[in-house]
Scaffold this motif. Structure first.
Motif, PDB file in Angstrom:
ATOM      1  N   GLY A  90       0.817  -1.206   0.000  1.00  0.00           N
ATOM      2  CA  GLY A  90       0.000   0.000   0.000  1.00  0.00           C
ATOM      3  C   GLY A  90       0.849   1.254   0.000  1.00  0.00           C
ATOM      4  N   ALA A  91       1.942   1.235   0.764  1.00  0.00           N
ATOM      5  CA  ALA A  91       2.857   2.386   0.796  1.00  0.00           C
ATOM      6  C   ALA A  91       3.504   2.597  -0.557  1.00  0.00           C
ATOM      7  N   LEU A  92       3.888   1.493  -1.174  1.00  0.00           N
ATOM      8  CA  LEU A  92       4.508   1.555  -2.496  1.00  0.00           C
ATOM      9  C   LEU A  92       3.543   2.178  -3.513  1.00  0.00           C
ATOM     10  N   ALA A  93       2.261   1.767  -3.442  1.00  0.00           N
ATOM     11  CA  ALA A  93       1.249   2.332  -4.346  1.00  0.00           C
ATOM     12  C   ALA A  93       1.017   3.806  -4.046  1.00  0.00           C
ATOM     13  N   LEU A 108       3.098   5.909  -3.061  1.00  0.00           N
ATOM     14  CA  LEU A 108       4.224   6.705  -3.567  1.00  0.00           C
ATOM     15  C   LEU A 108       4.373   6.609  -5.080  1.00  0.00           C
ATOM     16  N   ASN A 109       3.430   5.887  -5.732  1.00  0.00           N
ATOM     17  CA  ASN A 109       3.425   5.751  -7.197  1.00  0.00           C
ATOM     18  C   ASN A 109       4.748   5.204  -7.738  1.00  0.00           C
ATOM     19  N   LEU A 110       5.234   4.132  -7.110  1.00  0.00           N
ATOM     20  CA  LEU A 110       6.514   3.568  -7.524  1.00  0.00           C
ATOM     21  C   LEU A 110       6.393   2.525  -8.637  1.00  0.00           C
ATOM     22  N   GLY A 111       5.181   2.216  -9.048  1.00  0.00           N
ATOM     23  CA  GLY A 111       5.009   1.395 -10.242  1.00  0.00           C
ATOM     24  C   GLY A 111       4.812  -0.088 -10.024  1.00  0.00           C
ATOM     25  N   GLU A 112       4.461  -0.779 -11.107  1.00  0.00           N
ATOM     26  CA  GLU A 112       4.146  -2.210 -11.062  1.00  0.00           C
ATOM     27  C   GLU A 112       5.396  -3.076 -10.950  1.00  0.00           C
ATOM     28  N   ASN A 113       6.503  -2.649 -11.565  1.00  0.00           N
ATOM     29  CA  ASN A 113       7.741  -3.429 -11.432  1.00  0.00           C
ATOM     30  C   ASN A 113       8.167  -3.518  -9.966  1.00  0.00           C
ATOM     31  N   LEU A 154       8.529  -6.801  -7.440  1.00  0.00           N
ATOM     32  CA  LEU A 154       9.719  -7.026  -6.624  1.00  0.00           C
ATOM     33  C   LEU A 154       9.340  -7.200  -5.159  1.00  0.00           C
ATOM     34  N   LEU A 155       8.494  -6.319  -4.668  1.00  0.00           N
ATOM     35  CA  LEU A 155       8.094  -6.382  -3.259  1.00  0.00           C
ATOM     36  C   LEU A 155       7.374  -7.689  -2.941  1.00  0.00           C
ATOM     37  N   ILE A 156       6.439  -8.098  -3.797  1.00  0.00           N
ATOM     38  CA  ILE A 156       5.681  -9.317  -3.537  1.00  0.00           C
ATOM     39  C   ILE A 156       6.604 -10.535  -3.514  1.00  0.00           C
ATOM     40  N   SER A 157       7.554 -10.597  -4.455  1.00  0.00           N
ATOM     41  CA  SER A 157       8.467 -11.745  -4.494  1.00  0.00           C
ATOM     42  C   SER A 157       9.383 -11.765  -3.281  1.00  0.00           C
ATOM     43  N   ARG A 158       9.901 -10.595  -2.888  1.00  0.00           N
ATOM     44  CA  ARG A 158      10.738 -10.538  -1.684  1.00  0.00           C
ATOM     45  C   ARG A 158       9.894 -10.804  -0.440  1.00  0.00           C
ATOM     46  N   GLY A 200      -0.974   1.274   4.615  1.00  0.00           N
ATOM     47  CA  GLY A 200       0.266   1.648   3.944  1.00  0.00           C
ATOM     48  C   GLY A 200       0.081   2.800   2.982  1.00  0.00           C
ATOM     49  N   PHE A 201      -1.006   2.769   2.232  1.00  0.00           N
ATOM     50  CA  PHE A 201      -1.289   3.816   1.244  1.00  0.00           C
ATOM     51  C   PHE A 201      -1.434   5.175   1.930  1.00  0.00           C
ATOM     52  N   ARG A 202      -2.168   5.189   3.022  1.00  0.00           N
ATOM     53  CA  ARG A 202      -2.399   6.457   3.724  1.00  0.00           C
ATOM     54  C   ARG A 202      -1.138   6.949   4.435  1.00  0.00           C
ATOM     55  N   LEU A 203      -0.322   6.015   4.939  1.00  0.00           N
ATOM     56  CA  LEU A 203       0.963   6.415   5.520  1.00  0.00           C
ATOM     57  C   LEU A 203       1.836   7.120   4.484  1.00  0.00           C
TER      58      LEU A 203
END
Length: 354
Positions: free
Chosen positions: A218-221, A223-228, A232-236, A279-282
């Motif tokens: 959610g935090a990654l989304a 911050l608009n860091l993208g699908e790639n 990466l995050l999901i696999s890690r 995460g998104f709101r943070l």
């Protein structure tokens, strides 16, 4: 001559404890095949259930009856589904314990952890905990009651989609095949598949640990860091879940199954996920206390991060996503810096558990 009363098999009554979003969904699913009794602590909610066929505004099947009496639901129902948030789970189980017997079959749907600490101790006071001080929900039931046949329900089961009867699946996990078969018989339908798994601890841990990764997603989304970066995050995140699950007594097969990777992918991609929302709101600058105060239901991942961080203090294990999220949530660490580090870690190894 067959009497009128015996010409048709009598439907058994199935109990559901808790009428949050997931509890009402499960109650409605169960009511497609059987009579259902649901437990709600507040009398006004029970009145709403019995008079309006709804629970806190959520529509319920007219076959569902409400009660505020643990004794009544335990006497009426041999099979019980516990759908309580982890924060109140142990208290509810303790209140039901005098009315539960070995003949009861209990399946819970709670994705959280409880602590097994000495009287007067809290997570803030002990700081470090061992595996013996952590209880999954099935372990709470076994510790607090005389129930033997215990199972859990876990998987990619977003309540909003289940309410809309969209296709989905879940896992019933138990050491007892009888529990798995009963859960499958009660819940399986054309649009809802129910799988079985004997590794109940691994399935419970998978449902718990994925909530940590969902907050990061959610935090990654936010911050608009993208699908790639999300891939990466999901696999890690899956790798971290495997190592943590192993350390806590679960198996790899559960993490790479529906309750693990299946639920992980779903919650890391859904704005309907409470943990994703945190995460998104943070990432958009809100404070944790403000976010939690505005949410109707518990985001289990927040407490899970605290528990796992305390466990890591006694374990020979690194879990960087959990560790950095702890710093963000409780030590005011900058979330952008945390995610930048996590995008680079580890520095040379992809998969190290097979």
């Amino acid at each position: 001559m067959v009497s009128k009363n015996s010409s048709k098999p009598q439907e058994k009554c199935i109990g559901v404890i808790g009428v949050g979003s997931f509890g009402t969904v499960i109650a409605n699913m169960l009511a497609e095949k059987n009579q259902v009794m649901v437990y709600a602590r507040k009398e006004e909610v029970v009145h709403e259930i019995n008079s309006l066929h709804s629970a806190q505004g959520k529509t319920l099947n007219p076959k569902i009856k409400g009660t505020s009496s643990p004794k009544e639901i335990c006497e009426a129902c041999e099979v019980l589904f516990l759908m309580i948030s982890s924060s109140g789970f142990q208290d509810v189980v303790q209140s039901f314990a005098p009315h539960l017997f070995p003949y009861h079959l209990v399946i819970h749907g709670t994705k959280g952890l409880c602590l097994n600490l000495e009287k007067g101790q809290t997570l803030d006071s002990v700081k470090k905990i061992k595996r013996s001080q952590i209880l999954t929900m099935s372990e709470v039931i076994l510790q607090e009651t005389v129930v033997v046949r215990v199972g859990c329900l876990a998987g990619p089961n977003l309540s909003k989609e289940l309410t809309q009867s969209l296709p989905a699946a879940t896992v019933i996990a138990s050491k007892y095949n009888e529990v798995i078969l009963e859960g499958q018989s009660l819940l399986r339908s054309e649009k809802f598949q129910v799988y079985g798994n004997s590794d109940i601890i691994g399935v419970e841990l998978s449902g718990v640990l994925k909530n940590i990764i969902a907050i990061a997603a959610g935090a990654l989304a936010g911050l608009n860091l993208g699908e790639n970066a999300k891939g990466l995050l999901i696999s890690r995140g899956m790798v971290e879940m495997v190592h943590l699950s192993n350390a806590l007594g679960g198996s790899v097969k559960s993490v790479i199954g529906l309750a693990g990777i299946g639920d992980l992918v779903t919650t890391c991609n859904s704005v309907n996920s409470r943990n994703f929302t945190v995460g998104f709101r943070l990432a958009n600058g809100e404070k944790l206390d403000e976010i939690l105060a505005s949410m109707d239901e518990v985001a289990e991942g927040v407490n899970t991060i605290r528990v796992i961080k305390a466990f890591l203090e006694t374990a020979d294990l690194r879990a960087p996503i959990t560790e950095y999220l702890y710093r963000v949530l409780f030590e005011n660490y900058d979330i952008k810096e945390a995610l930048q580090f996590l995008m680079k870690y580890p520095f040379n190894v992809d998969i190290d558990f097979v």
